[in-house]
Design an enzyme around this catalytic site. Structure first.
Site, mmCIF file in Angstrom:
data_model
loop_
_atom_site.group_PDB
_atom_site.id
_atom_site.type_symbol
_atom_site.label_atom_id
_atom_site.label_comp_id
_atom_site.label_asym_id
_atom_site.label_seq_id
_atom_site.Cartn_x
_atom_site.Cartn_y
_atom_site.Cartn_z
ATOM 1 N N SER A 777 64.994 20.816 50.611
ATOM 2 C CA SER A 777 65.350 22.212 51.375
ATOM 3 C C SER A 777 65.919 21.234 52.663
ATOM 4 C CB SER A 777 64.096 22.837 51.670
ATOM 5 O OG SER A 777 64.709 23.647 52.549
ATOM 6 N N CYS A 844 66.861 25.406 55.029
ATOM 7 C CA CYS A 844 66.005 26.592 55.995
ATOM 8 C C CYS A 844 66.050 26.114 57.312
ATOM 9 C CB CYS A 844 64.543 26.207 55.507
ATOM 10 S SG CYS A 844 63.938 24.548 55.638
HETATM 11 C C1 PEP Z 1 64.457 21.952 60.556
HETATM 12 O O1 PEP Z 1 63.992 21.007 60.998
HETATM 13 O O2 PEP Z 1 65.460 22.483 60.179
HETATM 14 C C2 PEP Z 1 63.407 23.012 59.971
HETATM 15 C C3 PEP Z 1 63.647 24.077 59.307
HETATM 16 O O3 PEP Z 1 61.962 22.654 60.484
HETATM 17 P P1 PEP Z 1 61.600 23.008 61.894
HETATM 18 O O4 PEP Z 1 62.428 23.792 62.673
HETATM 19 O O5 PEP Z 1 60.078 23.555 61.632
HETATM 20 O O6 PEP Z 1 61.396 21.452 62.559
#
Ligand code: PEP
Ligand code: MG
Length: 885
Positions: A777, A844
């Site tokens: 992801s 994500c």
């Molecule tokens: C990202 O780094 O893109 C991610 C989805 O994780 P977070 O925003 O929680 O660091």
């Protein structure tokens, strides 16, 4: 570039609607309307390529243009039987801009061009209306002086006002032919004294002056601001349209108007617009006179006095009805038209696909499918995914208490709450400082556009549904009430008065743009309804979309919202967010601050049941849909106690010494937490944390499988991996916990272990990492941060400048940097799939809800995007459009 000028007229045209890039929207559609037999005054279009050449040559015209313009002018003369500059039988023309994308009111226009001291007499004789001729001449001098000679329009307004005062006139219509003649003399004298040379009398000089001014207006401030806001490249340039004048101000059987073939606010299939008898086009748009409704139904619904066009000019109205039917049938879309009636004859001056609210876009698209005008797939392409945001936003709750202060026109739907501000610059400043503001103004002009953009809503005391404020607010998706006539603004005193009440700058009001109401205070809002047309369009989008859409969610409320918006699973459950709950944060801090494994395990034992219950709820709501649960990824500083109170809470829960706890917190302090002891590094150093989380996931999955009869498929995700070894160690531990729980429960479940790709090294070594991962992801928030070396938390300080200077086209934390970060994604895809052909790929980061980035994900062949719940519908539509494109 041999052909620089395209003629149209008398049912023939060199161009057509497909040539928007070359002829601009207006020019292309004038040609097209000619071809389909609509009444259009003859004219010609100078291409956008000439605009580009004009700038390349240092504001000079390319060779050969002059001859082509002369030939085209001769063609107009032949068609209408008049001569340009002919003293007895003069041809007058309009000169207007027309870019590829419509930029309403941003560039310049000159009307009545071709008038001088001789031709004005010809016009007087020809029209048998001396008053009209001199009124036209003074309008021309004023417009030309302002647009081409760059003289301040106030100069002319002052002359006119003092003339009226001296002669005891109150309104313009009091002035007779002799009066306008005298005003013309004064106007010309004023120009001569300001410039040291007379107002140009040579009609060819006038024409070239106007053409140059239109080209130059492509780069004026407001046009530049508008382009930036709407992503219109400067390189496009504008075309110039020169067209024989027709007059809506030739008496009571003449008129001018603008109309939409359907209601641009609601999308209802009702002809909708405004007109003015005995007026020139600009009078409607400028909001100087308040226009009247086109249809009787519209007039009655507005409770308007006077006659609608349907009643005042019934025959022409019928012609117009026929024309708009033809236009919709031909263009298969809602049209925004401009027309003029000259002594009972209808002339079409413009048609284009009408700007509309998201609500109207949706309704029109869905209705047109039912009417057989367009296909379902075309309907999917017709709605801008980003504009769906408007529909997903609040409106005023039906039962809410409404303290009505003013009523105007429902110019742009939706509702907003904010502080009153009168000045657009101030609106921008306050908005930058994080305030919600509502811009209250007499009327708006293109200069105000930055302040309108910064405001939550706009209220004007003048102007109609097609006024500048209304058109621009609809385009921006800001609620707007226009023409709230009872409002009297005293900007200097910082108040507006309305029906005996005084509202000060800074006081909070609410705006209901769907009803046209201004309310006192912060009124209760309601969430939107997602059935009906919205649901229909979403079903069509889902039919053609290839990418799956999941949500980033962890609380039951968010997960449920995501389901309602159509999420097909959870793409990212950030478990650290679950640790901030008031009843668990002390235990989490206890774990983090603990100096021994025993201490950590003790704290984790307190957290386990809560964490298990979280997952039970998520799995239950998602009913067998995939759920990606990410193991703890906290930049530690987010969890360290930040007040004495926090320390005391941990001390009370553990019996540990406060001073020692404080010291420990200091020890854990990191210089650069984003690159520090976070992500899988935490799992490597403190195995018991991930083991507890894995246990909670497996136990919850089995509990739900037993209770619901349908087993969830957990996807356990390890964050911030850089090497295969990290993932291998952690995966083995997760598998071991899984084995243990399944054996103890006597039940097997299917699950996956995968990783986030958030570091350039992970992308480059994806072939190795894929040996341990069932899925990747892309965490593009961190991947953008680590690829560009720009802190995601600090970029706000300079990103604006970077975007302004074109170093980045868009903020790379909002729209994926396709050429840099995008390359890493493609490398990871190729190398990962070379190792494991069925490797599942998703995204994500925040980019998962951004339409342009979703298009990239489609092209890159990812399996799904994951975004915040409110963006799920946007992502579904964007994914469908990407698949169709
Ligand atoms: C990202 O780094 O893109 C991610 C989805 O994780 P977070 O925003 O929680 O660091
Ligand atoms: Mg991340």
């Amino acid at each position: 570039m041999s052909k620089m000028v395209y003629s149209f007229g008398a049912g023939l045209a060199d161009g057509d609607a497909s040539m928007k890039n070359l002829l601009g929207g207006k020019g292309a559609n004038l040609a097209e309307m000619n071809k389909i037999g609509l009444p259009v005054p003859p004219g010609f279009t100078i291409t956008t390529e000439v605009c580009t050449a004009f700038y390349a040559l240092g504001q000079a015209y390319p060779e050969g243009l002059d001859a082509q313009v002369q030939a085209a002018m001769a063609q107009i003369e032949a068609t209408v039987g008049k001569g340009f500059g002919d003293a007895a039988n003069p041809l007058l023309v309009s000169v207007r801009s027309g870019a590829r994308a419509s930029m309403p009111g941003m560039m310049d226009t000159v009307l009545n061009l071709g008038l001088n001291d001789q031709t004005v007499e010809g016009l007087a004789a020809q029209s048998d209306n001396r008053r009209f001729a001199f009124d036209s001449y003074r309008r021309f001098i004023q417009m030309y002086s302002n647009v081409v000679l760059e003289l301040d329009h106030h100069m002319f307004e002052d002359i006119l006002e003092s003339y009226k005062e001296v002669n005891d006139y109150s309104i313009d219509t009091d002035l007779q032919a002799e009066d306008w003649e005298k005003v013309v003399v004064k106007y010309k004298a004023a120009v001569e004294s300001a410039l040291g040379k007379p107002f140009p009398q040579n009609v060819h000089d006038q024409l070239w002056g106007a053409v140059g001014a239109v080209f130059r207006s492509w780069k004026n401030d407001r046009a530049e601001f508008y382009r930036k806001m709407h992503d219109i490249p400067e390189s496009w340039g504008t075309a110039v349209n020169v067209q024989a004048m027709v007059f809506g101000n030739m008496g009571e059987t003449s008129a001018t108007g603008v109309a939409f073939t359907r209601n641009p606010s609601t999308g209802e299939r009702l002809f909708y617009g405004e007109y003015l008898i005995n007026a020139q086009g600009e009078d409607v748009v400028a909001g100087i006179r308040t226009p009247k409704s086109i249809t009787k139904v519209q007039r009655e619904s507005m409770g308007e006095a006077g006659l609608s066009m349907e009643e005042a000019l019934p025959e022409v109205f019928q012609q117009l009805v026929t024309v708009y039917g033809q236009l919709e049938g031909h263009y298969r879309d809602m049209q925004d038209i401009e027309f003029t009636v000259e002594r009972g004859k209808l002339w079409m001056l413009q048609t284009r696909n009408g700007k509309r609210t998201a609500k109207a876009a949706l309704k029109i698209a869905v209705d047109m499918v039912a009417e057989g005008l367009i296909t379902e797939q075309e309907a999917v392409m017709r709605v801008d995914p980003a504009a769906l945001d408007q529909l997903l936003h609040p409106t005023i709750a039906p039962g809410a208490k409404r303290d009505l202060i003013a009523v105007g026109l429902p110019a742009s739907p939706g509702a907003a709450v904010g502080e009153v501000v009168f000045d657009p610059d101030e609106a921008e400043e306050l908005a930058k400082a994080g305030k919600s503001v509502i811009l209250v103004r007499e009327e708006t002009s293109p200069e105000d556009i930055h302040g309108m953009h910064a405001s939550r809503a706009i209220v004007t005391s003048r102007g109609g549904m097609t006024s500048h404020a209304a058109v621009v607010a609809r385009g921006m998706g800001r609620p707007c009430v226009s023409g709230a006539g009872d409002i009297r603004i005293d900007e200097e005193a910082g108040i507006f008065k309305v029906r005996g009440r005084e509202i000060r700058k800074g006081e909070v009001i609410s705006v209901d743009g769907s009803k046209g109401e201004v309310l006192y205070g912060a009124v209760e809002m309601e969430q939107p309804e997602l059935s009906g047309d919205f649901a229909a369009l979403m079903i069509w989008a889902d039919k053609v979309r290839r990418l799956k859409v999941r949500a980033n969610a962890e609380t039951p409320l968010d997960v449920r919202t995501a389901r309602e918006f159509g999420a097909e699973g959870v793409g990212l459950c950030r478990t650290e967010h679950m640790f901030f709950d008031a009843d668990r944060i002390a235990a989490v801090r206890e774990m983090i601050l603990s100096e021994t494994k025993v201490g950590r395990v003790l704290a984790l034992t307190k957290i386990l049941p809560m964490q298990r219950q979280d997952f039970v709820e998520i799995f239950t709501i998602m009913k067998g849909l995939p759920c990606t649960i990410r193991l703890l990824d906290p930049p530690l500083h987010e969890f360290l106690p930040n007040s004495m109170e926090d320390v005391e809470a941990v001390a009370a829960a553990t019996g540990l010494d406060k001073a020692r706890l404080l010291e420990r917190a200091k020890e854990l302090h990191e210089v650069n937490p984003m690159l520090g002891h976070r992500g899988c590094r935490l799992g490597i150093t403190y195995p018991e944390i991930y083991e507890m989380q894995a246990r909670a996931i497996f136990e919850a999955a089995i509990a739900v499988a037993k209770a619901e009869g349908e087993a969830p498929v957990p996807e356990i995700m390890i964050p911030l991996v850089a090497t295969e070894k990290e993932l291998q160690i952690l995966k083995d531990r997760v598998d071991a916990v899984g084995r243990e729980v399944m054996d103890a429960e006597g039940m097997e479940i299917v699950y996956m272990v995968g990783t986030m790709i958030e570091l350039p090294r992970a992308a480059l070594k994806a072939d190795e990492i894929a040996r341990q991962a069932a899925f990747f992801s892309f965490g593009t928030n961190d991947l953008t941060q680590t690829t560009l070396g720009i802190s995601r938390d600090d970029s706000g300080r300079f990103m604006g400048t970077y975007v302004d200077q074109g170093i980045f086209e868009k903020d790379p934390f909002v729209t994926l940097d396709q050429s840099g970060v995008g390359d890493l994604i493609k490398i990871a895809r190729d190398r990962g799939r070379a190792t494991k052909a069925d490797l599942k790929l998703g995204i994500c980061g925040e980019h998962g809800g951004d339409p342009a980035s979703i298009t990239f994900c489609e092209k890159a062949g990812l399996d799904y995007v994951s975004c915040s719940p409110y963006r799920v519908p946007i992502a579904r539509l964007a994914a469908a459009q990407a698949a169709l494109a």
